[in-house]
Design a protein around this motif. Structure first.
Motif, PDB file in Angstrom:
ATOM      1  N   LEU A   4       0.845  -1.194   0.000  1.00 50.93           N
ATOM      2  CA  LEU A   4       0.000   0.000   0.000  1.00 50.93           C
ATOM      3  C   LEU A   4       0.882   1.246   0.000  1.00 50.93           C
ATOM      4  CD1 LEU A   4      -2.698  -0.981   2.641  1.00 50.93           C
ATOM      5  CD2 LEU A   4      -2.844  -1.142   0.159  1.00 50.93           C
ATOM      6  N   ILE A   5       0.416   2.298  -0.639  1.00 52.30           N
ATOM      7  CA  ILE A   5       1.167   3.546  -0.710  1.00 52.30           C
ATOM      8  C   ILE A   5       0.453   4.578   0.150  1.00 52.30           C
ATOM      9  CG2 ILE A   5       1.977   5.378  -2.238  1.00 52.30           C
ATOM     10  CD1 ILE A   5       1.986   3.264  -4.502  1.00 52.30           C
ATOM     11  N   GLU A   6       1.130   5.046   1.192  1.00 55.20           N
ATOM     12  CA  GLU A   6       0.554   6.059   2.080  1.00 55.20           C
ATOM     13  C   GLU A   6       0.344   7.358   1.305  1.00 55.20           C
ATOM     14  OE1 GLU A   6      -0.307   5.689   5.316  1.00 55.20           O
ATOM     15  OE2 GLU A   6       0.310   3.597   5.284  1.00 55.20           O
ATOM     16  N   ILE A   7      -0.721   8.076   1.631  1.00 57.52           N
ATOM     17  CA  ILE A   7      -0.972   9.386   1.038  1.00 57.52           C
ATOM     18  C   ILE A   7      -0.799  10.432   2.144  1.00 57.52           C
ATOM     19  CG2 ILE A   7      -2.594  10.873  -0.185  1.00 57.52           C
ATOM     20  CD1 ILE A   7      -4.071   8.355  -1.102  1.00 57.52           C
ATOM     21  N   PRO A   8       0.389  11.038   2.216  1.00 59.77           N
ATOM     22  CA  PRO A   8       0.590  12.093   3.208  1.00 59.77           C
ATOM     23  C   PRO A   8      -0.298  13.300   2.889  1.00 59.77           C
ATOM     24  CG  PRO A   8       2.692  11.291   2.354  1.00 59.77           C
ATOM     25  CD  PRO A   8       1.605  10.723   1.482  1.00 59.77           C
ATOM     26  N   GLU A   9      -0.691  14.020   3.912  1.00 58.62           N
ATOM     27  CA  GLU A   9      -1.582  15.168   3.737  1.00 58.62           C
ATOM     28  C   GLU A   9      -1.045  16.160   2.700  1.00 58.62           C
ATOM     29  OE1 GLU A   9      -3.388  18.753   6.434  1.00 58.62           O
ATOM     30  OE2 GLU A   9      -3.046  16.817   7.394  1.00 58.62           O
ATOM     31  N   GLY A  10       0.271  16.334   2.645  1.00 55.79           N
ATOM     32  CA  GLY A  10       0.876  17.278   1.711  1.00 55.79           C
ATOM     33  C   GLY A  10       0.789  16.870   0.251  1.00 55.79           C
ATOM     34  N   ASN A  11       0.418  15.619  -0.025  1.00 54.71           N
ATOM     35  CA  ASN A  11       0.304  15.163  -1.414  1.00 54.71           C
ATOM     36  C   ASN A  11      -1.062  15.444  -2.034  1.00 54.71           C
ATOM     37  OD1 ASN A  11       2.555  13.015  -0.331  1.00 54.71           O
ATOM     38  ND2 ASN A  11       2.837  13.615  -2.451  1.00 54.71           N
ATOM     39  N   TRP A  12      -1.987  15.964  -1.244  1.00 55.52           N
ATOM     40  CA  TRP A  12      -3.276  16.370  -1.795  1.00 55.52           C
ATOM     41  C   TRP A  12      -3.122  17.753  -2.394  1.00 55.52           C
ATOM     42  CZ3 TRP A  12      -7.237  13.181  -2.451  1.00 55.52           C
ATOM     43  CH2 TRP A  12      -7.300  12.030  -1.654  1.00 55.52           C
ATOM     44  N   VAL A  13      -3.346  17.881  -3.701  1.00 53.67           N
ATOM     45  CA  VAL A  13      -3.301  19.185  -4.360  1.00 53.67           C
ATOM     46  C   VAL A  13      -4.578  19.949  -4.015  1.00 53.67           C
ATOM     47  CG1 VAL A  13      -3.284  20.352  -6.602  1.00 53.67           C
ATOM     48  CG2 VAL A  13      -1.858  18.331  -6.240  1.00 53.67           C
ATOM     49  N   ARG A  14      -5.669  19.211  -3.949  1.00 57.72           N
ATOM     50  CA  ARG A  14      -6.978  19.780  -3.609  1.00 57.72           C
ATOM     51  C   ARG A  14      -7.788  18.672  -2.938  1.00 57.72           C
ATOM     52  NH1 ARG A  14      -9.440  22.195  -8.635  1.00 57.72           N
ATOM     53  NH2 ARG A  14      -7.745  23.646  -8.335  1.00 57.72           N
ATOM     54  N   GLY A  15      -8.581  19.020  -1.958  1.00 62.39           N
ATOM     55  CA  GLY A  15      -9.393  18.020  -1.280  1.00 62.39           C
ATOM     56  C   GLY A  15      -8.598  17.260  -0.240  1.00 62.39           C
ATOM     57  N   GLY A  16      -8.993  16.025   0.026  1.00 61.37           N
ATOM     58  CA  GLY A  16      -8.304  15.202   0.999  1.00 61.37           C
ATOM     59  C   GLY A  16      -9.247  14.259   1.707  1.00 61.37           C
ATOM     60  N   THR A  17      -8.740  13.662   2.787  1.00 57.76           N
ATOM     61  CA  THR A  17      -9.544  12.769   3.606  1.00 57.76           C
ATOM     62  C   THR A  17      -9.362  13.150   5.070  1.00 57.76           C
ATOM     63  OG1 THR A  17      -7.740  11.171   3.757  1.00 57.76           O
ATOM     64  CG2 THR A  17      -9.327  10.825   2.002  1.00 57.76           C
ATOM     65  N   PRO A  18     -10.355  12.901   5.908  1.00 59.05           N
ATOM     66  CA  PRO A  18     -10.232  13.241   7.327  1.00 59.05           C
ATOM     67  C   PRO A  18      -9.332  12.269   8.093  1.00 59.05           C
ATOM     68  CG  PRO A  18     -12.356  12.236   6.890  1.00 59.05           C
ATOM     69  CD  PRO A  18     -11.677  12.411   5.561  1.00 59.05           C
ATOM     70  N   ASP A  19      -9.109  11.084   7.542  1.00 59.43           N
ATOM     71  CA  ASP A  19      -8.290  10.056   8.194  1.00 59.43           C
ATOM     72  C   ASP A  19      -7.102   9.715   7.309  1.00 59.43           C
ATOM     73  OD1 ASP A  19     -10.136   9.740  10.358  1.00 59.43           O
ATOM     74  OD2 ASP A  19     -11.411   8.564   9.007  1.00 59.43           O
ATOM     75  N   GLU A  20      -6.206   8.865   7.837  1.00 58.67           N
ATOM     76  CA  GLU A  20      -5.088   8.372   7.027  1.00 58.67           C
ATOM     77  C   GLU A  20      -5.649   7.677   5.799  1.00 58.67           C
ATOM     78  OE1 GLU A  20      -2.593   5.837   9.323  1.00 58.67           O
ATOM     79  OE2 GLU A  20      -2.130   7.400  10.783  1.00 58.67           O
ATOM     80  N   SER A  21      -4.930   7.821   4.690  1.00 57.99           N
ATOM     81  CA  SER A  21      -5.415   7.230   3.453  1.00 57.99           C
ATOM     82  C   SER A  21      -4.259   6.575   2.712  1.00 57.99           C
ATOM     83  CB  SER A  21      -6.061   8.318   2.592  1.00 57.99           C
ATOM     84  OG  SER A  21      -6.763   7.757   1.523  1.00 57.99           O
ATOM     85  N   ARG A  22      -4.587   5.556   1.913  1.00 55.73           N
ATOM     86  CA  ARG A  22      -3.584   4.814   1.158  1.00 55.73           C
ATOM     87  C   ARG A  22      -4.101   4.500  -0.233  1.00 55.73           C
ATOM     88  NH1 ARG A  22      -4.750   3.694   5.354  1.00 55.73           N
ATOM     89  NH2 ARG A  22      -3.836   3.172   7.298  1.00 55.73           N
ATOM     90  N   ILE A  23      -3.151   4.291  -1.151  1.00 52.02           N
ATOM     91  CA  ILE A  23      -3.470   3.836  -2.501  1.00 52.02           C
ATOM     92  C   ILE A  23      -3.207   2.340  -2.554  1.00 52.02           C
ATOM     93  CG2 ILE A  23      -2.832   3.965  -4.951  1.00 52.02           C
ATOM     94  CD1 ILE A  23      -1.902   6.855  -4.391  1.00 52.02           C
ATOM     95  N   VAL A  24      -4.123   1.607  -3.159  1.00 53.35           N
ATOM     96  CA  VAL A  24      -3.959   0.173  -3.381  1.00 53.35           C
ATOM     97  C   VAL A  24      -3.639   0.020  -4.871  1.00 53.35           C
ATOM     98  CG1 VAL A  24      -5.053  -2.092  -3.213  1.00 53.35           C
ATOM     99  CG2 VAL A  24      -5.684  -0.282  -1.604  1.00 53.35           C
TER     100      VAL A  24
END
Length: 60
Positions: A4-24
């Motif tokens: 799984l690839i973690e999505i750090p908060e700084g990698n969101w150009v716009r939007g986001g998620t309220p919790d930790e998020s990952r790419i599968v």
């Protein structure tokens, strides 16, 4: 989970998620317009490139 690839908060150009998020990377699917409940956001291209590279590597 491994791969799984973690999505750090700084990698969101716009939007986001309220919790930790990952790419599968191996979870590629085609969805219909009616399957989308809301717009989540947009990731920076470097993270998307990393996820695509992981998918391609997994397919080989």
């Amino acid at each position: 989970m491994d791969g799984l690839i973690e999505i750090p908060e700084g990698n969101w150009v716009r939007g986001g998620t309220p919790d930790e998020s990952r790419i599968v990377p191996w979870g590629v699917q085609s969805i219909a317009h009616e399957d989308i409940d809301f717009w989540q956001g947009r990731l920076d291209s470097a993270l998307v490139d990393e996820a695509v590279a992981a998918l391609v590597e997994g397919l080989h």
